[in-house]
Design a protein around this motif. Structure first.
Motif, mmCIF file in Angstrom:
data_model
loop_
_atom_site.group_PDB
_atom_site.id
_atom_site.type_symbol
_atom_site.label_atom_id
_atom_site.label_comp_id
_atom_site.label_asym_id
_atom_site.label_seq_id
_atom_site.Cartn_x
_atom_site.Cartn_y
_atom_site.Cartn_z
ATOM 1 N N PHE A 106 68.118 -89.789 43.396
ATOM 2 C CA PHE A 106 68.514 -88.410 43.117
ATOM 3 C C PHE A 106 67.366 -87.665 42.437
ATOM 4 C CE2 PHE A 106 70.810 -85.305 40.333
ATOM 5 C CZ PHE A 106 71.229 -84.470 41.359
ATOM 6 N N ALA A 107 67.053 -86.479 42.919
ATOM 7 C CA ALA A 107 65.889 -85.724 42.435
ATOM 8 C C ALA A 107 66.178 -84.934 41.166
ATOM 9 C CB ALA A 107 65.409 -84.770 43.527
ATOM 10 N N GLY A 108 67.404 -84.887 40.715
ATOM 11 C CA GLY A 108 67.755 -84.092 39.540
ATOM 12 C C GLY A 108 68.401 -82.779 39.959
ATOM 13 N N TRP A 109 68.811 -82.000 38.977
ATOM 14 C CA TRP A 109 69.556 -80.770 39.268
ATOM 15 C C TRP A 109 68.675 -79.543 39.413
ATOM 16 C CZ3 TRP A 109 74.078 -81.257 41.170
ATOM 17 C CH2 TRP A 109 74.845 -82.368 40.847
ATOM 18 N N ALA A 110 67.446 -79.586 38.973
ATOM 19 C CA ALA A 110 66.582 -78.406 39.043
ATOM 20 C C ALA A 110 66.246 -78.051 40.492
ATOM 21 C CB ALA A 110 65.303 -78.637 38.241
ATOM 22 N N ARG A 111 65.939 -79.044 41.293
ATOM 23 C CA ARG A 111 65.570 -78.773 42.687
ATOM 24 C C ARG A 111 66.745 -78.196 43.489
ATOM 25 N NH1 ARG A 111 63.105 -83.421 46.269
ATOM 26 N NH2 ARG A 111 61.543 -83.349 44.641
ATOM 27 N N PRO A 112 67.947 -78.793 43.438
ATOM 28 C CA PRO A 112 69.062 -78.178 44.169
ATOM 29 C C PRO A 112 69.380 -76.760 43.686
ATOM 30 C CG PRO A 112 69.618 -80.424 43.579
ATOM 31 C CD PRO A 112 68.325 -80.108 42.899
ATOM 32 N N ALA A 113 69.216 -76.501 42.383
ATOM 33 C CA ALA A 113 69.449 -75.148 41.879
ATOM 34 C C ALA A 113 68.433 -74.170 42.468
ATOM 35 C CB ALA A 113 69.385 -75.131 40.354
ATOM 36 N N GLY A 114 67.170 -74.583 42.549
ATOM 37 C CA GLY A 114 66.146 -73.736 43.154
ATOM 38 C C GLY A 114 66.409 -73.483 44.624
ATOM 39 N N VAL A 115 66.823 -74.519 45.336
ATOM 40 C CA VAL A 115 67.143 -74.364 46.759
ATOM 41 C C VAL A 115 68.344 -73.433 46.931
ATOM 42 C CG1 VAL A 115 67.943 -75.581 48.825
ATOM 43 C CG2 VAL A 115 66.115 -76.546 47.442
ATOM 44 N N ALA A 116 69.327 -73.555 46.047
ATOM 45 C CA ALA A 116 70.503 -72.681 46.126
ATOM 46 C C ALA A 116 70.117 -71.217 45.901
ATOM 47 C CB ALA A 116 71.551 -73.121 45.109
ATOM 48 N N VAL A 117 69.275 -70.975 44.916
ATOM 49 C CA VAL A 117 68.817 -69.601 44.665
ATOM 50 C C VAL A 117 68.055 -69.070 45.878
ATOM 51 C CG1 VAL A 117 67.204 -68.207 43.291
ATOM 52 C CG2 VAL A 117 68.799 -69.764 42.167
ATOM 53 N N GLY A 118 67.162 -69.889 46.418
ATOM 54 C CA GLY A 118 66.428 -69.478 47.612
ATOM 55 C C GLY A 118 67.343 -69.241 48.803
ATOM 56 N N GLY A 119 68.342 -70.096 48.964
ATOM 57 C CA GLY A 119 69.290 -69.928 50.069
ATOM 58 C C GLY A 119 70.090 -68.646 49.958
ATOM 59 N N VAL A 120 70.543 -68.324 48.752
ATOM 60 C CA VAL A 120 71.304 -67.082 48.558
ATOM 61 C C VAL A 120 70.424 -65.872 48.831
ATOM 62 C CG1 VAL A 120 72.448 -65.647 46.818
ATOM 63 C CG2 VAL A 120 72.993 -68.075 46.981
ATOM 64 N N LEU A 121 69.196 -65.900 48.330
ATOM 65 C CA LEU A 121 68.289 -64.773 48.574
ATOM 66 C C LEU A 121 67.939 -64.638 50.056
ATOM 67 C CD1 LEU A 121 65.925 -65.022 45.495
ATOM 68 C CD2 LEU A 121 67.652 -63.284 45.953
ATOM 69 N N ALA A 122 67.754 -65.751 50.742
ATOM 70 C CA ALA A 122 67.477 -65.689 52.181
ATOM 71 C C ALA A 122 68.684 -65.150 52.932
ATOM 72 C CB ALA A 122 67.097 -67.074 52.702
ATOM 73 N N TRP A 123 69.866 -65.567 52.513
ATOM 74 C CA TRP A 123 71.098 -65.079 53.140
ATOM 75 C C TRP A 123 71.250 -63.576 52.934
ATOM 76 C CZ3 TRP A 123 75.957 -64.215 50.282
ATOM 77 C CH2 TRP A 123 77.017 -63.877 51.126
ATOM 78 N N ARG A 124 70.802 -63.087 51.764
ATOM 79 C CA ARG A 124 70.871 -61.657 51.466
ATOM 80 C C ARG A 124 69.692 -60.896 52.070
ATOM 81 N NH1 ARG A 124 75.069 -59.359 50.133
ATOM 82 N NH2 ARG A 124 74.059 -57.993 48.670
ATOM 83 N N LYS A 125 68.886 -61.600 52.862
ATOM 84 C CA LYS A 125 67.750 -61.033 53.593
ATOM 85 C C LYS A 125 66.654 -60.483 52.678
ATOM 86 C CE LYS A 125 70.377 -60.009 57.736
ATOM 87 N NZ LYS A 125 70.343 -61.291 58.267
ATOM 88 N N ALA A 126 66.384 -61.215 51.604
ATOM 89 C CA ALA A 126 65.269 -60.855 50.717
ATOM 90 C C ALA A 126 63.959 -61.223 51.414
ATOM 91 C CB ALA A 126 65.395 -61.613 49.396
ATOM 92 N N PRO A 127 62.864 -60.581 51.057
ATOM 93 C CA PRO A 127 61.577 -60.945 51.653
ATOM 94 C C PRO A 127 61.231 -62.411 51.358
ATOM 95 C CG PRO A 127 61.409 -58.865 50.478
ATOM 96 C CD PRO A 127 62.760 -59.422 50.176
ATOM 97 N N PHE A 128 60.512 -63.024 52.289
ATOM 98 C CA PHE A 128 60.203 -64.448 52.200
ATOM 99 C C PHE A 128 59.490 -64.795 50.898
ATOM 100 C CE2 PHE A 128 57.350 -68.047 53.110
ATOM 101 C CZ PHE A 128 58.313 -69.005 53.377
ATOM 102 N N VAL A 129 58.545 -63.970 50.495
ATOM 103 C CA VAL A 129 57.798 -64.242 49.271
ATOM 104 C C VAL A 129 58.741 -64.244 48.074
ATOM 105 C CG1 VAL A 129 55.994 -63.360 47.749
ATOM 106 C CG2 VAL A 129 55.669 -63.313 50.209
ATOM 107 N N VAL A 130 59.687 -63.333 48.042
ATOM 108 C CA VAL A 130 60.649 -63.269 46.948
ATOM 109 C C VAL A 130 61.510 -64.527 46.934
ATOM 110 C CG1 VAL A 130 62.647 -62.002 46.046
ATOM 111 C CG2 VAL A 130 60.667 -60.758 46.931
#
Length: 101
Positions: A59-83
């Motif tokens: 298990f990689a810990g909780w920080a990585r899944p939290a970062g992926v979740a934030v990135g996934g939500v922003l991508a779903w909301r169509k934020a720019p890739f860099v953001v």
């Protein structure tokens, strides 16, 4: 090791060349096309889940899944890739800075 790399390179090249060469000779049913789309989506999802939660088979810990979740939500909301990338990395780094594994 060199032989394995060369074999994989030849196989990859063969698959890439086969697409354009066989495009007009091979027809797939609509069911097969649908299954191939579902299979590709499933494989990508499995790769994302595995890379998100595991590191060296543990298990990689909780920080990585939290970062992926934030990135996934922003991508779903169509934020720019860099953001998306910066926010995901900042979330994981911030949580690790706070001591979250």
């Amino acid at each position: 090791m060199i032989v394995a790399v060369l074999v994989l390179a030849a196989g990859t090249y063969g698959f890439r060349v086969a697409g354009p060469l066989l495009r007009d000779r091979l027809t797939l049913s609509d069911t097969a096309k649908r299954y191939m789309t579902v299979a590709a989506t499933t494989l990508v999802f499995a790769l994302v889940v595995t890379a998100t939660f595991l590191e060296a088979g543990e298990f990689a810990g909780w920080a990585r899944p939290a970062g992926v979740a934030v990135g996934g939500v922003l991508a779903w909301r169509k934020a720019p890739f860099v953001v998306v990338v910066v926010a995901a990395a900042a979330t994981a780094a911030g949580l690790r800075l706070l001591g979250v594994p």
